[in-house]
Design an enzyme around this catalytic site. Structure first.
Site, PDB file in Angstrom:
ATOM      1  N   ARG A  65       0.824  -1.218   0.000  1.00 13.85           N
ATOM      2  CA  ARG A  65       0.000   0.000   0.000  1.00 13.85           C
ATOM      3  C   ARG A  65       0.850   1.257   0.000  1.00 13.85           C
ATOM      4  NH1 ARG A  65      -2.221   1.245   4.462  1.00 13.85           N
ATOM      5  NH2 ARG A  65      -2.721  -0.924   4.951  1.00 13.85           N
ATOM      6  N   TYR A 118     -15.877  16.515 -15.470  1.00 12.55           N
ATOM      7  CA  TYR A 118     -16.252  15.117 -15.273  1.00 12.55           C
ATOM      8  C   TYR A 118     -17.308  15.043 -14.169  1.00 12.55           C
ATOM      9  CZ  TYR A 118     -15.558  10.078 -15.298  1.00 12.55           C
ATOM     10  OH  TYR A 118     -15.731   8.728 -15.421  1.00 12.55           O
ATOM     11  N   ASP A 191      -7.159  18.880 -14.370  1.00 11.68           N
ATOM     12  CA  ASP A 191      -7.384  17.533 -14.883  1.00 11.68           C
ATOM     13  C   ASP A 191      -7.125  17.605 -16.384  1.00 11.68           C
ATOM     14  OD1 ASP A 191      -8.440  15.220 -16.023  1.00 11.68           O
ATOM     15  OD2 ASP A 191     -10.053  15.050 -14.555  1.00 11.68           O
ATOM     16  N   LYS A 216      -7.335   6.542 -19.813  1.00  9.97           N
ATOM     17  CA  LYS A 216      -7.636   7.063 -21.144  1.00  9.97           C
ATOM     18  C   LYS A 216      -6.375   7.042 -22.021  1.00  9.97           C
ATOM     19  CE  LYS A 216     -11.507   7.698 -18.990  1.00  9.97           C
ATOM     20  NZ  LYS A 216     -11.901   8.949 -18.366  1.00  9.97           N
TER      21      LYS A 216
HETATM   22  C1  LIG Z   1     -12.465   9.241 -17.077  1.00  5.51           C
HETATM   23  C2  LIG Z   1     -12.173  10.542 -16.431  1.00  5.51           C
HETATM   24  C3  LIG Z   1     -12.012  10.649 -15.043  1.00  5.51           C
HETATM   25  C4  LIG Z   1     -12.166   9.451 -14.135  1.00  5.51           C
HETATM   26  O1  LIG Z   1     -11.164   8.521 -14.371  1.00  5.51           O
HETATM   27  P1  LIG Z   1     -11.333   6.942 -14.047  1.00  5.51           P
HETATM   28  O2  LIG Z   1     -10.018   6.388 -14.442  1.00  5.51           O
HETATM   29  O3  LIG Z   1     -12.468   6.452 -14.879  1.00  5.51           O
HETATM   30  O4  LIG Z   1     -11.625   6.845 -12.591  1.00  5.51           O
HETATM   31  C5  LIG Z   1     -11.703  11.890 -14.515  1.00  5.51           C
HETATM   32  N1  LIG Z   1     -11.583  12.980 -15.293  1.00  5.51           N
HETATM   33  C6  LIG Z   1     -11.737  12.920 -16.639  1.00  5.51           C
HETATM   34  C7  LIG Z   1     -11.596  14.152 -17.447  1.00  5.51           C
HETATM   35  C8  LIG Z   1     -12.051  11.706 -17.241  1.00  5.51           C
HETATM   36  O5  LIG Z   1     -12.215  11.652 -18.577  1.00  5.51           O
END
Ligand SMILES: *Cc1c(COP(=O)(O)O)cnc(C)c1O
Length: 400
Positions: A65, A118, A191, A216
């Site tokens: 962890r 998001y 983000d 992504k």
């Molecule tokens: C998909 C996404 C998230 C969340 O990510 P996960 O890996 O699905 O938890 C957060 N911010 C953006 C812009 C996203 O496209």
């Protein structure tokens, strides 16, 4: 060149960093790649070693962890790509967002969040943080005036995405940073999932923290979930401490897959930029398409910011058809190469009708009130031939 812990020089190009940074070190048996350290715990030679571990130096692994060698190698690569001191991996993008915010804020403090973001991030701020006495103000994407006006004495963090989802608004991070005048103590957290470090490096423009859903583009193959936060060593250390409590750690196998994906990130993103640009232009000229949102198009409201601050416009294109809910569904169903699904950034192209994927519980009127039309489509291009994707879209546009 010695292969031991080779660190690329700062001026190395992003392609070189993607391949070598963090992962070009001496591996067992001279292996070229970093092994998957599939272990939950680590043992000590004797209690003396344990004592020296807890007195600080030399640092070594202790328990899963708190870190894993595959994870650490991947974090070094990500920090090099973002140009930050440090990076910290998580089980998912949401784990990165939530753990980071929980590490930054406490009761009585205030968060500013861009509304066009998001949905789960918005829910976390408005429902979870609210439960613990942290207030959130929502502002329009890139509305620097509204952000400036919303800043309070207790504002701890301004959270924005760039480009945003689904309208791909791009934010001038340097201008946002410039709002941090004397006496204002907030952190700027971006983000940058949709941008990737190939198209934009927010830290260089003043962002304190850069977060990604590595699920992504960074992973890039629709086969893993992970998240990352990048920033200065002291902030990352504080977030790591919070992660040790909350436990949203990355799996060693996912970290391995992420390293593998990152090596081709620059190549993939450049190709996806080119494909998306061409398809966006084709869609904009099509008589059955009402509007296209793509930062690379001159018609996009934040095209000028994107042109100035980004090296590419990304692989996501949003567009509205001249159609109602059902006709739009018929268009989606008529595509053959695109998978119908959420997510983006992988080698497989995906498409979604936003009203059905994320806002199915709302009525047409309720969706219109938050700016989501029934005919809104979000397309995330993969790595298929652009001619094939174009032919597929054109045929589906004929069919509905
Ligand atoms: C998909 C996404 C998230 C969340 O990510 P996960 O890996 O699905 O938890 C957060 N911010 C953006 C812009 C996203 O496209």
């Amino acid at each position: 060149m010695s292969s031991d812990s080779w660190l690329p020089p700062d001026e190395a190009g992003l392609d070189t960093l993607a391949v070598h940074a963090g992962t070009r070190s001496e591996q067992p048996e001279g292996a070229v790649t970093v092994p998957i350290f599939q272990t939950s715990t680590y043992t000590f030679r004797d209690t003396a070693e344990l004592r020296s571990h807890f007195s600080g130096e030399p640092h070594r692994m202790e328990y899963g962890r708190y870190g894993n060698p595959t994870q650490v190698a991947c974090e070094r690569k990500l920090a090099a790509l973002e140009g930050t001191d440090a990076a910290l991996l998580f089980a998912s993008g949401m784990s990165a967002v939530t753990t980071t915010l929980l590490a930054l804020v406490r009761a009585g403090q205030h968060v500013i969040l861009v509304g066009d973001c998001y949905r789960r991030t918005r829910q976390f701020c408005q429902t979870v943080l609210a439960k613990f006495g942290v207030e959130t103000t929502l502002v329009g994407a890139g509305d620097l005036g509204a952000i400036d006006a919303a800043i309070q004495k207790n504002t701890r963090v301004v959270v924005t995405e760039s480009p945003t989802n689904p309208y791909l608004n791009c934010i001038d991070v340097a201008a946002l940073k410039a709002l941090k005048t004397k006496g204002r103590r907030f952190k700027v957290m971006i983000d940058a999932t949709f941008a990737t470090p190939i198209n934009m490096r927010p830290h260089a423009r003043g962002a304190d923290l850069v977060v990604h859903s590595a699920t992504k583009y960074l992973g890039g193959h629709n086969d893993l979930l992970a998240g990352v936060v990048c920033g200065s060593q002291p902030i990352i250390d504080a977030i790591r401490e919070m992660q040790g409590i909350l436990g949203g750690i990355v799996d060693p196998h996912a970290a391995y897959l992420l390293i593998r994906g990152l090596k081709t990130l620059p190549l993939r993103v450049r190709q996806q930029n080119a494909t998306a640009m061409r398809l966006a232009a084709m869609l904009e000229a099509h008589p059955k398409v009402d509007q296209v949102w793509y930062p690379g198009l001159e018609s996009h409201p934040t095209h000028a910011i994107a042109r100035e601050t980004m090296r590419g416009y990304g692989g996501v294109v949003s567009f509205a058809l001249k159609a109602d809910l059902d006709a739009t569904s018929r268009f989606i169903d008529a595509t053959r190469l695109f998978g119908i699904g959420p997510s983006l950034g992988g080698v497989e192209s995906l498409i979604e009708q936003v009203a059905l994927m994320s806002y199915i519980e709302l009525t047409t009127e309720q969706r219109a009130a938050i700016g989501i039309s029934d005919s809104l489509v979000r397309m995330a291009v993969g790595l298929e031939n652009v001619e094939d994707l174009e032919a597929d879209l054109l045929a589906a546009l004929e069919a509905f």
